[in-house]
Design an enzyme around this catalytic site. Sequence first.
Site, PDB file in Angstrom:
ATOM      1  N   ARG A 156       1.250  -1.005   0.269  1.00  0.00           N
ATOM      2  CA  ARG A 156       0.462   0.007  -0.117  1.00  0.00           C
ATOM      3  C   ARG A 156       0.559   1.429  -0.374  1.00  0.00           C
ATOM      4  O   ARG A 156       0.130   2.309  -0.597  1.00  0.00           O
ATOM      5  CB  ARG A 156      -0.972   0.207   0.787  1.00  0.00           C
ATOM      6  CG  ARG A 156      -2.006  -1.253   1.255  1.00  0.00           C
ATOM      7  CD  ARG A 156      -2.671  -1.359   2.200  1.00  0.00           C
ATOM      8  NE  ARG A 156      -2.262  -2.260   3.025  1.00  0.00           N
ATOM      9  CZ  ARG A 156      -2.514  -2.972   4.439  1.00  0.00           C
ATOM     10  NH1 ARG A 156      -3.380  -2.157   4.586  1.00  0.00           N
ATOM     11  NH2 ARG A 156      -1.599  -3.546   4.714  1.00  0.00           N
ATOM     12  N   ASN A 173      -6.311  -3.974  17.429  1.00  0.00           N
ATOM     13  CA  ASN A 173      -5.555  -4.583  17.276  1.00  0.00           C
ATOM     14  C   ASN A 173      -4.394  -3.071  17.367  1.00  0.00           C
ATOM     15  O   ASN A 173      -4.228  -2.800  15.958  1.00  0.00           O
ATOM     16  CB  ASN A 173      -5.471  -5.615  17.024  1.00  0.00           C
ATOM     17  CG  ASN A 173      -4.146  -6.533  17.261  1.00  0.00           C
ATOM     18  OD1 ASN A 173      -3.325  -6.091  18.114  1.00  0.00           O
ATOM     19  ND2 ASN A 173      -3.847  -7.396  16.234  1.00  0.00           N
ATOM     20  N   TYR A 178      37.710  27.400  -9.046  1.00  0.00           N
ATOM     21  CA  TYR A 178      37.896  27.119 -10.067  1.00  0.00           C
ATOM     22  C   TYR A 178      38.379  27.601 -11.529  1.00  0.00           C
ATOM     23  O   TYR A 178      38.061  28.416 -11.321  1.00  0.00           O
ATOM     24  CB  TYR A 178      36.606  26.086 -10.105  1.00  0.00           C
ATOM     25  CG  TYR A 178      36.436  25.292 -11.563  1.00  0.00           C
ATOM     26  CD1 TYR A 178      36.649  23.716 -10.679  1.00  0.00           C
ATOM     27  CD2 TYR A 178      35.230  25.376 -12.050  1.00  0.00           C
ATOM     28  CE1 TYR A 178      36.465  22.531 -11.591  1.00  0.00           C
ATOM     29  CE2 TYR A 178      34.692  23.363 -12.370  1.00  0.00           C
ATOM     30  CZ  TYR A 178      36.071  22.519 -12.448  1.00  0.00           C
ATOM     31  OH  TYR A 178      35.290  21.880 -13.202  1.00  0.00           O
ATOM     32  N   ARG A 223      43.110  47.257 -11.578  1.00  0.00           N
ATOM     33  CA  ARG A 223      42.273  47.636 -12.212  1.00  0.00           C
ATOM     34  C   ARG A 223      42.684  48.692 -13.186  1.00  0.00           C
ATOM     35  O   ARG A 223      44.092  49.751 -13.147  1.00  0.00           O
ATOM     36  CB  ARG A 223      40.899  47.632 -11.186  1.00  0.00           C
ATOM     37  CG  ARG A 223      41.444  49.546 -11.531  1.00  0.00           C
ATOM     38  CD  ARG A 223      39.957  49.513  -9.589  1.00  0.00           C
ATOM     39  NE  ARG A 223      40.848  50.743  -9.074  1.00  0.00           N
ATOM     40  CZ  ARG A 223      40.513  51.212  -7.712  1.00  0.00           C
ATOM     41  NH1 ARG A 223      40.315  50.203  -6.660  1.00  0.00           N
ATOM     42  NH2 ARG A 223      40.790  52.710  -7.510  1.00  0.00           N
TER      43      ARG A 223
END
Length: 461
Positions: A14, A172, A389, A442
């Site tokens: 089920r 039960n 990376y 820069r």
Amino acid sequence: MNISIILAAGEGTRMKSDIPKVLHKICGKPMLEYVIDNSKEAGIDKNYIIIGHGGQKVKDAFSHKDVVFKDQPIGPQYPYGTGFAVMQAKEHIEDDSNVVILCGDTPLITSKTIGELIQYHIGNKNFGTVLTAYVEDPTGYGRIIRDEEGNIEKIVEHKDANEEEINIREINSGIYCFKGEQLKYALDKIDNNNAQGELYITDVISILKKEGYKVGAYLIEDASEIYGVNSRVQLAFCEKVMRHRINRYHMENGVTIIDPDNTYIEAEVKIGRDTIVYPGAILKGNTTIGSDCIIGENTRIENSSIGNGVEIFSSTIEESVVSDCCHIGPYAHLRPNSHLGKNIRIGNFVEVKNSNIGDNSKAAHLAYIGDADVGKNVNIGCGVVFVNYDGLKKHRTIVEDNAFIGSNSNLIAPVKVKKWGYVAAGSTITHEVEESSLAIARARQVNKIGWVEKKKFKKDK
Ligand code: UD1
Ligand code: CA
């Protein structure tokens, strides 16, 4: 001696799942694990787990636990059912032992109730005792049939119940305590003469009763303890009950939870006192949170250690360590293996991965800090990227104590900024920055006087 037999061999049809039912998780922990843990906590140290469908997966998941696995043979040539499952542990049942039967799909049962069931069973000199409760909707459960004096007579499965029996609301739980000798005796007598053609453990009760052995039912107040999981709907229901239990436990230990209906804390999480947890918090796995913290709205923390006095808002923290008095978020992301010292500020839209950051450092807005060792009192400006990376490999960046990394700079790894080094805003750093030096990398600014006017003049012509 007390032993348990825990039934976990069923297919769980089920659930409509490729995962064995008992491995489905409730508040981050497999269902079966709750049952094993609570059985042990109730003082039962010999636990036999009956496995069958997906048995190897179940074994692998609990290889670290001190339990004994018994294989239930599965196939068209074998019988099926809870009675057949119990038979697989028969050789371990001693005549004078108390045998507690538990179900791997009934995860909310507590050690306290298991203990009380054994005491009730012994106290009443029963040969079999079933744990029962009244529920609103008994659909799917076995019904408890009592005689005129109120003594239990038998258990009838939902599918076998007649019109009268089906209206009974005492059910039960699937949890029982038996005297070893009589359990073995009755197991030999059960048959599959029922709606499902299965060997039912429930029949042991009526067999013993008929043979004149005293049987009983231990009725408990809190029906939520015995809810079983046969479907995903019931899984969600049990998750909710467990969530409230966990949240209540933390509140009783001095944690403020603003809205326990909307706070998701997994079973193993630890939280110190006077910490406040806001709605939408999801605290997972092996996570420890100190005291006096604020765990703000919509924060997810997984397998991490958080110190004392830490404030975290709308952020995600995975497999990381955050020391005392840090302030994180909103919208920050600590990815695995981030180690933050004390009193650090990681602000809006900052991502940290596999990095160490020293005490009192700050990255208040929009930065990526990956594969880095950052010292103490470092300021990382808005828009700084640790370029780790190169398309093939990851490289580390070292930024020493008291350095200042100006806004919108790139630190191209492997590279080092030494103590008190100062990187001018907008720089792309590819070489080591010496101690106490300014690095500007820069293009120089050029002003072209009157350029705009000239441009307009041309256009007008
Ligand atoms: C069972 C009880 C029912 C009770 C309910 C409580 C029986 C016949 N019925 O019904 O009276 O109200 O539990 O939740 O016992 N299992 C095996 N081997 C098998 C079949 C089942 O190990 O051959 C295991 C299952 O993995 C599960 C447990 O036994 O953990 C119960 O089986 P399940 O099929 O879920 O029984 P229910 O229909 O829920
Ligand atoms: Ca069940």
